[in-house]
Design a protein around this motif. Structure first.
Motif, mmCIF file in Angstrom:
data_model
loop_
_atom_site.group_PDB
_atom_site.id
_atom_site.type_symbol
_atom_site.label_atom_id
_atom_site.label_comp_id
_atom_site.label_asym_id
_atom_site.label_seq_id
_atom_site.Cartn_x
_atom_site.Cartn_y
_atom_site.Cartn_z
ATOM 1 N N MET A 424 -59.824 -31.592 33.059
ATOM 2 C CA MET A 424 -60.002 -30.324 33.775
ATOM 3 C C MET A 424 -58.941 -29.317 33.353
ATOM 4 S SD MET A 424 -62.352 -29.617 35.684
ATOM 5 C CE MET A 424 -62.648 -27.895 35.935
ATOM 6 N N CYS A 428 -59.699 -25.686 31.695
ATOM 7 C CA CYS A 428 -59.146 -24.440 32.241
ATOM 8 C C CYS A 428 -58.319 -23.719 31.185
ATOM 9 C CB CYS A 428 -58.275 -24.725 33.461
ATOM 10 S SG CYS A 428 -59.198 -25.260 34.883
ATOM 11 N N PHE B 154 -64.050 -18.489 36.606
ATOM 12 C CA PHE B 154 -63.901 -19.741 37.351
ATOM 13 C C PHE B 154 -64.740 -19.720 38.616
ATOM 14 C CE2 PHE B 154 -59.690 -21.572 35.571
ATOM 15 C CZ PHE B 154 -60.171 -21.377 34.301
ATOM 16 N N SER B 158 -67.631 -22.646 39.171
ATOM 17 C CA SER B 158 -67.365 -23.787 40.055
ATOM 18 C C SER B 158 -68.499 -24.236 40.955
ATOM 19 C CB SER B 158 -66.109 -23.548 40.894
ATOM 20 O OG SER B 158 -65.451 -22.416 40.558
ATOM 21 N N GLU B 278 -62.352 -31.041 39.834
ATOM 22 C CA GLU B 278 -62.982 -29.736 39.689
ATOM 23 C C GLU B 278 -62.267 -28.693 40.537
ATOM 24 O OE1 GLU B 278 -66.128 -26.772 39.373
ATOM 25 O OE2 GLU B 278 -65.247 -27.525 41.216
ATOM 26 N N TRP B 279 -61.622 -29.172 41.597
ATOM 27 C CA TRP B 279 -60.978 -28.226 42.501
ATOM 28 C C TRP B 279 -59.848 -27.450 41.822
ATOM 29 C CZ3 TRP B 279 -64.283 -27.645 46.060
ATOM 30 C CH2 TRP B 279 -64.011 -26.774 47.094
ATOM 31 N N MET B 281 -60.236 -25.838 39.260
ATOM 32 C CA MET B 281 -60.866 -24.590 38.894
ATOM 33 C C MET B 281 -60.984 -23.648 40.094
ATOM 34 S SD MET B 281 -64.154 -24.592 36.503
ATOM 35 C CE MET B 281 -63.900 -24.296 34.794
ATOM 36 N N VAL B 282 -60.981 -24.220 41.293
ATOM 37 C CA VAL B 282 -61.060 -23.392 42.494
ATOM 38 C C VAL B 282 -59.666 -22.917 42.895
ATOM 39 C CG1 VAL B 282 -61.816 -23.374 44.896
ATOM 40 C CG2 VAL B 282 -63.092 -24.669 43.209
#
Lengths: 496, 370
Positions: A424, A428, B154, B158, B278-279, B281-282
């Motif tokens: 991840m 990013c 993002f 997401s 994935e968080w 990306m949040v």
């Protein structure tokens, strides 16, 4: 040694002077012939291997010696049937022209000599493209000769709107560079930027256009190519029609195109020749391939090393069985196989074509089969690595494809160290990086950001030709309309 | 300090990006645990609390817009200096900077905590903050356009996991919502106050407003953004209430993460792991907007070079994250931010509004307005 000479002078003096300047070069290369015509000595000189010998004999020497009257320099220009003759008395310039294949005539007693460009251009003939193969559509690729390339481009785009500007780069080895764009379409600011950047390249020499491209790209630290390199004249003319700018250099079989966005590297000219639905499907496939190429092996490593709970039991058992003989952690296993594939690719590129093919097959089978049997890798991984390699080869542009392949390795390492979190982080970082890259000052990730919904259809899909009435707005073309929408799409009622 | 800002054309952003900015900054780590805290206060009527909080938030935003529209082109720092004078105004500006810094700290700490609890219990507590700070510094170095770009990209990338909630939805129990309206008004308001933590980030409007190119269109995307993030919180809370029994909420620290546990496909299950990863990306949009606000604010108030602030703040946050690693300490930080933020974000604008109206009516300030 004679350091300098002054016209008029004796032919013998001239000969000694030129030969003295040439002392470290092979004497045989310099032709210096003296003829006597109507009691006047005429010297003709040039470099043997640069001159077109046939034309020298038939077009220059024959009329020169057959002439009935006495010669004068000015008379030569009017009579000798060779174009671009020049009268000059600049000795330094003479040497410069001598090594680019000019022939000189000096009539004893005159104040100047005459120069005729008689260079013989050695070049390979036009051929089909090797690095960017297309199935349908024009197959022709550029050659090393700039004049041939320009000829091809002019033939594809026979319009006065097409501007071909001439620039020279390199102080010691000057090289001709051409900027190609459509005057009525290309963004003027972009043309000025690229012209200025090329003029500011202050180096002794550049190798060819792909080297020049690296000098003038926005960021040298980025892994991604910011200008698109192509060897297809069809591709160049296609993008020039869109309002982009092409650059060609002497001695270079590649042109580069600026500005280019990330997604333009996944377009091929073939998309235009295919029916639009297939073309759209294939383009989407290529875009999906980016994700497969970059993330499938890292995800395998991350999930098998840390987050194996993600895999349902039934599947986990079969993966476990295939991995049972492998003594390494997944990251070593993955790096090993990825490395093998890269070795195969690199060796295949370096070897002669005939051996390369054999090696590809043998290497592929041996590595795939034997690595599994020897317990170096699991079957599962071989499939995943093969898929990601295939996906990376779907990229139509070689430079972009190799960028994607290189990025995989840090991704695998991140996955091996921090698992899914590492992957991840990699995603990013990659996205932020892509957002920061620019091409000729224009955002690389356009039309995604800055968001231009009207360009989406042209970038991600390939709409039918009658719907493509407008050029993509993200390149800010001077003239955005390809054709008038109203005229192209007449409304018709159902036929009776 | 100049009251009004003049922003170069290349640095301005279109108003519709406010939609993504608002969602990006409001949905963060707090969202993962929101249903639990709201449930604690208002029980099965937690959803009413969220609606109350949402309405209140809309009111606050209206007030903020009124305040901002009294000036030509300025942010909260300029307004405060104009209203309270140089010294007190600067001091209040520093309060805002402290709020942003503490929000960012709490964000880094709580994400680190989630990751440690769910995935890597033994990971040293400086690793996650380092990874996040690398991303934050790298994007903020790109300037406002890149910050907005990252937020936008993002935020649109997401929400793929929301469809996965179909599984918990099918397992919901309607009896969990009954009896309706059992909670007292006080409980509901308490619940609303707790909900406000999920809606933190609203104050970014005070900072980003001068950068908007077409201000006349700024309102709609803002309200749409607020509504969307409120809907996200509302829907997940309703699903949580229906899916978990009341006793579960005492045991689950992050009920939203656990919602994804039940989804299973033949090739993949345990999506909660995916959600945690994935968080990131949040979290990043929230974090970089806060960091950008700190960096930009410090330049506004003290004329410090942005890069210097960026590196110093990143280093300080990293050190703080390394030393604050017990759950109790992290809870203390979060509680502090919750209280501090509530007063600054949701109450202070109502204090500021009459003062601004008074001040901008006077003759002296005419030139500032026009």
């Amino acid at each position: 040694m004679v350091t300098n000479i002054k016209f008029p002078l004796k032919v013998e003096q001239l000969e000694t002077f030129i030969k003295s300047k040439f002392e470290h070069h092979s004497e045989d290369d310099l032709i210096f012939s003296v003829y006597t015509h109507r009691n006047k000595k005429i010297a003709v000189w040039g470099i043997k291997y640069l001159i077109d010998a046939n034309r020298l004999d038939s077009a220059l020497l024959a009329p020169l010696l057959d002439h009935k009257k006495a010669w004068k320099s000015s008379l030569l220009l009017n009579v000798i049937p060779v174009e671009n003759g020049v009268i000059s008395n600049d000795i330094d310039e003479m040497f410069e022209k001598l090594i680019t294949g000019s022939v000189f005539i000096y009539i004893e007693g005159e104040n100047e000599f005459v120069t005729y460009p008689l260079a013989q251009q050695e070049e390979r003939s036009l051929d089909t493209s090797e690095t960017e193969s297309v199935i349908i559509g024009p197959q022709l690729s550029f050659t090393e000769s700039l004049s041939t390339n320009l000829n091809v481009i002019r033939k594809i785009l026979p319009t006065t709107d097409l501007v071909i500007e001439k620039l020279t780069v390199g102080k010691v080895v000057p090289r001709e560079v051409r900027i190609i764009y459509m005057k009525s379409v290309a963004n003027e600011a972009d043309v000025n930027t690229i012209r200025q950047r090329i003029q500011e390249v202050d180096v002794d020499e550049i190798e060819d256009s792909s080297a020049l491209k690296q000098y003038i790209e926005d960021s040298t630290l980025s892994l991604f190519p910011q200008f698109l390199l192509t060897e297809l004249p069809a591709h160049l003319s296609y993008t020039v029609k869109e309002g982009k700018i092409g650059v060609l250099a002497e001695n270079s079989p590649n042109a580069f195109i600026a500005p280019s966005t990330f997604f333009s590297f996944f377009e091929t000219t073939e998309d235009t020749y295919l029916r639009w639905m297939q073309a759209t499907a294939f383009r989407l496939l290529r875009i999906i391939s980016i994700a497969i190429a970059l993330f499938s092996t890292p995800l395998y490593v991350a999930i098998i090393t840390y987050q194996y709970e993600l895999v349902p039991t039934a599947l986990l058992v079969s993966i476990g069985q295939s991995r049972s003989a492998v003594p390494f952690p997944p990251i070593i296993e993955a790096l090993l196989i990825e490395m093998m594939i890269e070795l195969l690719r690199e060796a295949g590129a370096r070897l002669p074509t005939k051996i390369g093919q054999t090696m590809g097959i043998v290497g592929g089978i041996v590595i795939g089969q034997a690595a599994v049997e020897a317990g170096l890798a699991s079957n599962f991984l071989i499939i995943i690595v093969a898929a990601s390699t295939l996906a990376s080869f779907t990229t139509p542009n070689y430079l972009m494809g190799s960028s994607l392949r290189v990025i995989r390795f840090p991704m695998i390492v991140l996955a091996g160290v921090y698992g899914l979190i590492g992957v991840m982080f990699g995603i990013c970082f990659l996205l932020i990086h892509l957002l920061r890259v620019t091409s000729l000052g224009r955002p690389y990730l356009s039309p995604l950001y800055p968001l231009r919904l009207q360009d989406f259809s042209q970038v991600f899909f390939n709409p039918p030709p009658n719907k493509k009435s407008e050029r993509a707005s993200m390149y800010r073309p001077k003239d955005q309309e390809r054709f008038s929408k109203e005229d192209a799409m007449e409304k018709r009622d159902i036929e009776e | 300090m100049e009251i009004n800002l003049s922003i170069k054309k290349g640095q301005r952003i279109r108003a519709y990006y406010l939609f993504f900015v608002i969602i990006g900054i409001q949905i963060g780590v707090g969202f993962l645990s929101a249903p639990r805290y709201i449930f604690e206060k208002a029980h099965q009527d937690a959803w009413v609390s969220i609606i109350v909080a949402y309405l209140f938030m809309i009111l606050v935003t209206k007030v903020m817009f009124v305040i901002l529209s009294r000036y030509e082109n300025t942010d909260i720092f300029g307004i405060q200096v104009h209203v309270f004078g140089k010294w007190f105004g600067t001091l209040l500006g520093i309060v805002y900077l402290l709020l942003f810094t503490s929000e960012l700290l709490s964000l880094l700490l709580s994400y680190n905590e989630v990751v440690q609890v769910f995935i890597y219990p033994t990971m040293p507590s400086f690793v996650m903050p380092i990874l996040l700070l690398i991303l934050i510094v790298y994007s903020v170095l790109g300037g406002i356009r890149i910050v907005i770009g990252v937020v936008f990209l993002f935020v649109i990338m997401s929400p793929w996991f929301f469809p996965l909630l179909y599984d918990p939805i099918t397992r919901m129990e309607s009896a969990h919502f009954l009896p309706l309206f059992e909670a007292s008004v006080v409980d509901l308001l308490k619940g609303a106050q707790t909900t406000s933590y999920s809606f933190f980030g609203l104050e970014i409007l005070f900072i980003i407003y001068p950068f908007i190119d077409n201000k006349e269109k700024a309102k709609r995307p803002t309200y749409l953004g607020l509504t969307t993030s409120a809907l996200i919180v509302l829907v997940t809370t309703i699903i949580s209430i229906g899916y978990y029994s009341p006793n579960d909420f005492d045991l689950l620290d992050w009920p939203v993460v656990s919602l994804f546990k039940s989804v299973a496909f033949s090739f993949m299950e345990r999506f909660d792991y995916f959600i945690i990863a994935e968080w990131m990306m949040v979290v990043i949009p929230t974090a970089i907007l806060l960091m950008w606000a700190i960096v930009h604010g410090t330049e506004r108030i003290f004329q410090v070079q942005q890069k210097v602030t960026l590196y110093v703040v990143a280093a300080v946050l990293l050190v703080l994250c390394t030393f604050i690693n017990s759950i109790v300490d992290i809870q203390k930080v979060t509680d502090f931010v919750t209280t501090f933020g509530f007063w600054i974000i949701f109450v202070y604008p109502f204090v500021l509004l009459p003062l601004v109206l008074l001040k901008t009516k006077r003759k002296v300030s005419k030139e500032v307005r026009k």
